[in-house]
Design an enzyme around this catalytic site. Structure first.
Site, mmCIF file in Angstrom:
data_model
loop_
_atom_site.group_PDB
_atom_site.id
_atom_site.type_symbol
_atom_site.label_atom_id
_atom_site.label_comp_id
_atom_site.label_asym_id
_atom_site.label_seq_id
_atom_site.Cartn_x
_atom_site.Cartn_y
_atom_site.Cartn_z
ATOM 1 C CE LYS A 113 66.534 82.458 -31.527
ATOM 2 N NZ LYS A 113 66.800 81.005 -31.556
HETATM 3 C C1 LIG Z 1 67.295 80.179 -30.530
HETATM 4 C C2 LIG Z 1 67.007 78.722 -30.598
HETATM 5 C C3 LIG Z 1 67.136 77.886 -29.457
HETATM 6 C C4 LIG Z 1 67.630 78.393 -28.114
HETATM 7 O O1 LIG Z 1 66.731 79.260 -27.502
HETATM 8 P P1 LIG Z 1 67.174 80.161 -26.241
HETATM 9 O O2 LIG Z 1 65.974 80.962 -25.907
HETATM 10 O O3 LIG Z 1 68.305 81.003 -26.723
HETATM 11 O O4 LIG Z 1 67.583 79.237 -25.157
HETATM 12 C C5 LIG Z 1 66.793 76.545 -29.592
HETATM 13 N N1 LIG Z 1 66.391 76.032 -30.772
HETATM 14 C C6 LIG Z 1 66.261 76.795 -31.884
HETATM 15 C C7 LIG Z 1 65.811 76.151 -33.151
HETATM 16 C C8 LIG Z 1 66.555 78.169 -31.839
HETATM 17 O O5 LIG Z 1 66.435 78.916 -32.944
#
Ligand SMILES: *Cc1c(COP(=O)(O)O)cnc(C)c1O
Length: 464
Positions: free
Chosen positions: A112
């Site tokens: 993120k």
């Molecule tokens: C948010 C997150 C996801 C999922 O991502 P999306 O874009 O919501 O599909 C997967 N793995 C981790 C570690 C995350 O923080």
């Protein structure tokens, strides 16, 4: 570039307006009216570029009407300067053309950071020229809050308020947020649960008058198009690192809200030779059921070993449905009214359009544990539980495919150390630069589960 809402009532708008709005006024999500397209030759010619320079090439066509190339370069440079690996997104090759794309070298150890570093700096830039100031408000149960705070902490024109449920997030996750002491960062622990926090945030957005018209409230959740845009880049990046395979490439993406894998779909539409996008879910498997069996029925969320993917409805899936239904906004608007309470069946045409580009796989908790153990045994490499889900999908798909498969590694294993109770492997330690957060003083305010108390707190902090 123009952006249109998936529900067709909100007017089309510019990139900057789409970013500031987050959600469109009709409840829809903004998508580009048209995408830039790059030939395979053009893409291949970028193989010597740094991650930052590649990002400029990919993002610039989306923003060029409003943001100069120089400014975009500066925003990107600042966003990725805080990453701890000089490759930004390093690649590892394992047996049989299986690759891992490590997306966890940012400040909060999860992918993120790619989007939220960029979004913070972008917002700061957009409002600087408009002489506006922003209030970023969000609720978090874990990863998003810390990444948003890291992304906004040095922004001059942004105050950020993040609510978390008091005593209900892990100590590391809390400390990643509360040990940041910049004046514009405000952590609020609510005496309540995550749903209470989210309800307060939702109400604040529907009643912005408490900000007296002097500040704009901004949501940084995963439907913001700027987040998607930043995530397109590493699909191109990894294709180049694999050596531009002429027969195409497969990506396996651990998926919750469908933001990350939707970015891969946009890369495909922009000319990247993507053969298939693997949608890898945990036991909260609405996307797998939909793609595999045409069963898009909401079910109660259960707590899995991959908590960042525990969702009932994937909000960004609406963007894909919009294309699958040939951009029929009236139909999408109607469908979205029913989606969180009823089973939605896709038409055969829509489903086959989706299946052209997507394939799906679900992992149970047991399978997550098995995969982490197996990968460690075979390669001496520790997968985090989210990445393990992606890897299971890759290895299953490998049975019918010989081309390179890239699994997106979305978090550093040290973020989810408790799984070692089940894998019986060594507990992964936080990297040295994060050890300090376990000792540093914390800054947060504890408030009651009260709309008024939170709104008054925000007003007091920004106007005093
Ligand atoms: C948010 C997150 C996801 C999922 O991502 P999306 O874009 O919501 O599909 C997967 N793995 C981790 C570690 C995350 O923080």
């Amino acid at each position: 570039m123009k952006f249109v809402s998936t529900r067709g009532i909100a007017e089309s708008c510019t990139f900057e307006d789409a970013v500031l709005a987050g959600l469109a006024s009709d409840g829809g999500l903004y998508v580009p009216e048209e995408l830039p397209h790059f030939s395979v030759d053009t893409i291949s010619s970028w193989s010597q570029l740094t991650y930052e320079d590649l990002a400029v090439n990919i993002m610039y066509p989306f923003v060029e009407a409003e943001i100069s190339k120089k400014s975009l370069e500066a925003i990107i440079k600042k966003s990725y300067s805080v990453f701890r690996n000089s490759d930004i997104a390093p690649m590892l090759e394992f047996r049989n053309n299986n690759w891992i794309l490590e997306l966890f070298h940012g400040p909060t150890l999860a992918f993120k950071d790619f989007a939220l570093q960029f979004l913070g700096n972008l917002l700061d830039h957009i409002v600087e020229s408009r002489e506006e100031k922003l209030v970023v408000l969000g609720a978090t149960s874990g990863d998003t809050g810390s990444a948003a705070i890291e992304g906004c902490q040095d922004c001059r024109n942004i105050d950020i308020f993040i609510l978390h449920p008091h005593n209900r997030v892990s100590e590391v996750q809390r400390r990643q947020m509360t040990t940041i002491k910049n004046k514009n960062v405000h952590n609020i622990a609510i005496n309540g649960n995550f749903d209470d926090c989210q309800a307060i945030v939702k109400k604040a957005f529907s009643n912005q008058s408490f900000l007296k018209g002097e500040r704009r409230l901004i949501a940084v959740n995963s439907i913001n198009f700027a987040r998607i845009l930043a995530q397109i880049v590493y699909y191109f990046w990894s294709y180049l690192r694999v050596g531009c395979p002429k027969d195409g490439i497969v990506y396996s993406v651990p998926t919750g809200n469908f933001g990350d894998v939707y970015a891969g779909y946009l890369a495909l539409k922009m000319g990247l030779p993507v053969k298939k996008l693997l949608v890898a879910t945990n036991s909260n498997d609405i996307l797998h059921r939909c793609i595999n069996n045409n069963d898009h029925s909401p079910k109660k969320v259960n707590a899995s070993l991959a908590p960042s993917m525990d969702i009932m409805i994937s909000s960004n899936f609406e963007r894909l449905l919009f294309d699958a239904y040939e951009r029929d906004a009236n139909l999408i608007r109607d469908m979205m009214k029913r989606v969180s309470t009823q089973t939605v069946m896709l038409t055969n045409n829509a489903l086959s359009r989706i299946r052209e580009n997507f394939w799906s796989y679900r992992s149970s908790d047991d399978e997550i544990v098995e995969m982490i153990r197996a990968y460690f045994k075979n390669f001496n490499y520790t997968l985090d539980p989210h990445t393990a889900i992606g890897m299971s999908a890759s290895l299953e798909y490998r049975k019918s495919c010989e081309c390179p498969i890239v699994t997106l590694a979305t978090a550093d294993p040290s973020k989810f150390p408790d799984i070692s109770n089940q894998t019986f492997l060594e507990r992964p330690e936080l990297p040295p630069h994060l050890q300090s957060i376990l000792k540093n003083p914390e800054y947060f305010s504890i408030l009651n589960n009260s709309q008024l108390e939170v709104e008054n707190f925000i007003i007091q902090k920004i106007f005093d």
